[in-house]
Design an enzyme around this catalytic site. Structure first.
Site, PDB file in Angstrom:
ATOM      1  N   SER A  50       0.925  -1.182   0.013  1.00 41.27           N
ATOM      2  CA  SER A  50      -0.043  -0.056   0.014  1.00 41.27           C
ATOM      3  C   SER A  50       0.821   1.195  -0.108  1.00 41.27           C
ATOM      4  O   SER A  50       2.107   1.207   0.155  1.00 41.27           O
ATOM      5  CB  SER A  50      -0.833  -0.148   1.273  1.00 41.27           C
ATOM      6  N   ASP A  82      -1.175  -1.716  -4.045  1.00 41.77           N
ATOM      7  CA  ASP A  82      -2.561  -1.971  -3.263  1.00 41.77           C
ATOM      8  C   ASP A  82      -3.181  -0.514  -3.234  1.00 41.77           C
ATOM      9  O   ASP A  82      -2.521   0.308  -2.619  1.00 41.77           O
ATOM     10  CB  ASP A  82      -2.330  -2.631  -2.137  1.00 41.77           C
ATOM     11  N   HIS A  83      -4.402  -0.382  -3.780  1.00 43.48           N
ATOM     12  CA  HIS A  83      -5.098   0.930  -3.545  1.00 43.48           C
ATOM     13  C   HIS A  83      -4.285   2.105  -3.935  1.00 43.48           C
ATOM     14  O   HIS A  83      -4.199   3.277  -3.068  1.00 43.48           O
ATOM     15  CB  HIS A  83      -5.514   1.148  -1.963  1.00 43.48           C
ATOM     16  N   HIS A 180     -12.739  -3.861   4.718  1.00 38.25           N
ATOM     17  CA  HIS A 180     -11.339  -4.019   5.147  1.00 38.25           C
ATOM     18  C   HIS A 180     -11.256  -3.850   6.915  1.00 38.25           C
ATOM     19  O   HIS A 180     -12.590  -3.637   7.402  1.00 38.25           O
ATOM     20  CB  HIS A 180     -10.601  -2.839   4.974  1.00 38.25           C
ATOM     21  N   LYS A 184     -15.990  -6.959  10.265  1.00 38.70           N
ATOM     22  CA  LYS A 184     -16.718  -6.868   8.838  1.00 38.70           C
ATOM     23  C   LYS A 184     -18.139  -6.937   8.765  1.00 38.70           C
ATOM     24  O   LYS A 184     -18.816  -6.782   7.940  1.00 38.70           O
ATOM     25  CB  LYS A 184     -15.765  -8.019   7.906  1.00 38.70           C
ATOM     26  N   HIS A 216     -11.299  -7.619  -2.225  1.00 48.57           N
ATOM     27  CA  HIS A 216     -10.718  -7.034  -1.296  1.00 48.57           C
ATOM     28  C   HIS A 216     -11.247  -7.392   0.184  1.00 48.57           C
ATOM     29  O   HIS A 216     -12.233  -7.842   0.030  1.00 48.57           O
ATOM     30  CB  HIS A 216     -10.673  -5.363  -1.417  1.00 48.57           C
ATOM     31  N   GLY A 217     -10.956  -7.020   1.323  1.00 50.08           N
ATOM     32  CA  GLY A 217     -11.440  -7.100   2.621  1.00 50.08           C
ATOM     33  C   GLY A 217     -11.764  -8.616   2.734  1.00 50.08           C
ATOM     34  O   GLY A 217     -12.795  -8.978   3.173  1.00 50.08           O
ATOM     35  N   ASN A 259      -7.724 -10.754  -1.504  1.00 47.59           N
ATOM     36  CA  ASN A 259      -6.561  -9.907  -0.611  1.00 47.59           C
ATOM     37  C   ASN A 259      -6.801 -10.184   0.846  1.00 47.59           C
ATOM     38  O   ASN A 259      -7.839 -10.028   1.555  1.00 47.59           O
ATOM     39  CB  ASN A 259      -7.027  -8.402  -0.990  1.00 47.59           C
TER      40      ASN A 259
HETATM   41  P1  13P Z   1      -8.582  -7.350   4.848  1.00 46.08           P
HETATM   42  O1  13P Z   1      -8.662  -6.278   5.885  1.00 46.08           O
HETATM   43  O2  13P Z   1      -9.727  -8.281   4.935  1.00 46.08           O
HETATM   44  O3  13P Z   1      -7.239  -8.220   5.247  1.00 46.08           O
HETATM   45  O4  13P Z   1      -8.381  -6.778   3.444  1.00 46.08           O
HETATM   46  C1  13P Z   1      -7.111  -6.477   2.949  1.00 46.08           C
HETATM   47  C2  13P Z   1      -7.142  -5.635   1.480  1.00 46.08           C
HETATM   48  O5  13P Z   1      -8.276  -5.717   0.875  1.00 46.08           O
HETATM   49  C3  13P Z   1      -5.862  -4.998   1.136  1.00 46.08           C
HETATM   50  O6  13P Z   1      -6.147  -4.462  -0.135  1.00 46.08           O
HETATM   51  O1  G3H Z   2      -6.738  -2.571   2.282  1.00 44.33           O
HETATM   52  C1  G3H Z   2      -5.612  -1.892   2.659  1.00 44.33           C
HETATM   53  C2  G3H Z   2      -4.636  -2.777   3.246  1.00 44.33           C
HETATM   54  O2  G3H Z   2      -4.902  -3.334   4.644  1.00 44.33           O
HETATM   55  C3  G3H Z   2      -3.421  -1.941   3.653  1.00 44.33           C
HETATM   56  O3  G3H Z   2      -3.544  -1.302   4.643  1.00 44.33           O
HETATM   57  O4  G3H Z   2      -2.680   1.055   4.173  1.00 44.33           O
HETATM   58  O5  G3H Z   2      -2.728   0.377   6.661  1.00 44.33           O
HETATM   59  O6  G3H Z   2      -1.202  -0.387   4.710  1.00 44.33           O
HETATM   60  P1  G3H Z   2      -2.539   0.027   5.032  1.00 44.33           P
HETATM   61 ZN    ZN Z   3      -8.241  -3.456  -0.120  1.00 47.33          ZN
END
Ligand code: 13P
Ligand code: G3H
Ligand code: ZN
Length: 314
Positions: A50, A82-83, A180, A184, A216-217, A259
């Site tokens: 990220s 990521d993101h 995330h 959840k 994701h999540g 993810n």
């Molecule tokens: P979690 O918080 O469920 O582990 O998801 C992580 C995620 O989507 C990272 O992009």
């Molecule tokens: O979806 C997000 C990931 O869990 C990354 O989280 O931005 O705290 O590194 P972070």
């Molecule tokens: Zn994510």
């Protein structure tokens, strides 16, 4: 060996009805845990970073660790942003060798998300890098984003088709009820598999076959691990993740990338807390970080075998 693209990984995963695990990395212990689990089980994996992880570890350190893992393991590893929040960050990681990027415009209106994603796709494709985009809004907490459950919106299947056609993105993250973080669901877990099915049907009707969808999540938030955290002084309340059976169902459909970050954080935290409580005299970081690394490695092996089905696919 070199880092690989996700193109072939996703093609094989779609055909084989399994998924590629995308695990967030921030430090050496987690890089080693994930990639050693992948090596033991001969599984392809994605390492994802990220923006806050880039800032935490620094791009040079991350690249150094990932390149060492490529050398050590010999399995197919893709390195993914990521993101990704903007083109500037995306350009930066492509320049240093990432093989896949996500542009996350899910918080924008549809037209703006399309325009920005298209710009990223043009830039990335010209450099041989694949792009994941996102449509629909997940609930939950990330470093920079906090979306309340009532503000989350499911992905609209008609919009998904139009979005993919107009942007040319290589995979799409959708919102079907995952979120995330460690909390959840307030009530019973529920995922909208009907939306996932509808998206695939519309894509196929438009001649877009085997299109990879991303979840994701998707951490399961193992309750034994939560209990271990709390037993050793943690205070995690109301945590609930995605049941393993639901993730398996998703992999049997069009979901090719899953993810997980929260499960890594929990596993690492529980193991480190245990060392501190059981051995208050311990002060060698290798002792507690090593315990964390071993616990994460075992947890990832469980994910590869029981959730993703990606063992022996590298
Ligand atoms: P979690 O918080 O469920 O582990 O998801 C992580 C995620 O989507 C990272 O992009
Ligand atoms: O979806 C997000 C990931 O869990 C990354 O989280 O931005 O705290 O590194 P972070
Ligand atoms: Zn994510």
């Amino acid at each position: 060996m070199a880092l690989v693209s996700t193109k072939e990984m996703f093609d094989k995963a779609f055909e084989g009805k399994y998924a590629i695990g995308a695990f967030n990395i921030n430090n050496m212990e987690v890089v080693q845990a994930v990639t050693r689990a992948a090596k033991e089980l001969n599984s392809p994996v994605m390492l994802q970073v990220s923006k806050s992880a880039l800032e935490y570890a620094g791009p040079e350190y991350l690249m150094g660790m990932v390149n060492a893992a490529v050398e050590e393991t010999g399995v197919d590893l893709a390195l993914h942003l990521d993101h990704g929040p903007d083109l500037e960050t995306i350009k930066k990681v492509i320049d240093i060798g990432f093989t896949s990027v996500m542009y996350d415009g899910s918080h924008l209106d549809f037209e703006e998300n399309v325009a920005n994603t298209k710009e990223v796709v043009d830039y990335a494709h010209a450099r041989g890098v694949v792009v994941e985009a996102e449509l629909g809004v997940l609930a939950g907490v990330e470093d920079d984003v906090n979306v309340a459950e009532e503000d989350a919106t499911y992905t609209d299947p008609d919009q998904a088709l139009e979005f993919i056609q107009r942007t040319g993105c290589d995979s799409l993250a959708i919102a079907i009820g995952t979120s995330h973080g460690a909390v959840k669901f307030k009530g019973e877990p529920k995922l909208r598999f009907d939306i996932l099915e509808d998206i695939t049907n519309k894509l196929e009707a438009a001649g877009i076959k085997n299109y990879p969808i991303v979840l994701h999540g998707a951490s399961s938030v193992d309750q034994d691990t939560v209990a271990k955290c709390n037993k050793y002084g943690g205070k995690l309340e109301g945590s609930k993740g995605i049941p393993v059976e639901m993730l398996r169902k998703a992999t049997s459909m069009a979901v090719c990338k899953i993810n997980m970050d929260t499960d890594i954080r929990l596993e690492m935290t529980a193991a480190v807390r245990e060392v501190f409580v059981e051995d208050p005299a311990a002060f060698d970081p290798r002792k507690y970080l090593g315990a964390g690394r071993d616990a994460v490695q075992e947890m990832i092996k469980g994910k590869i075998i029981n959730v993703l089905g990606s063992d022996n696919k590298a």
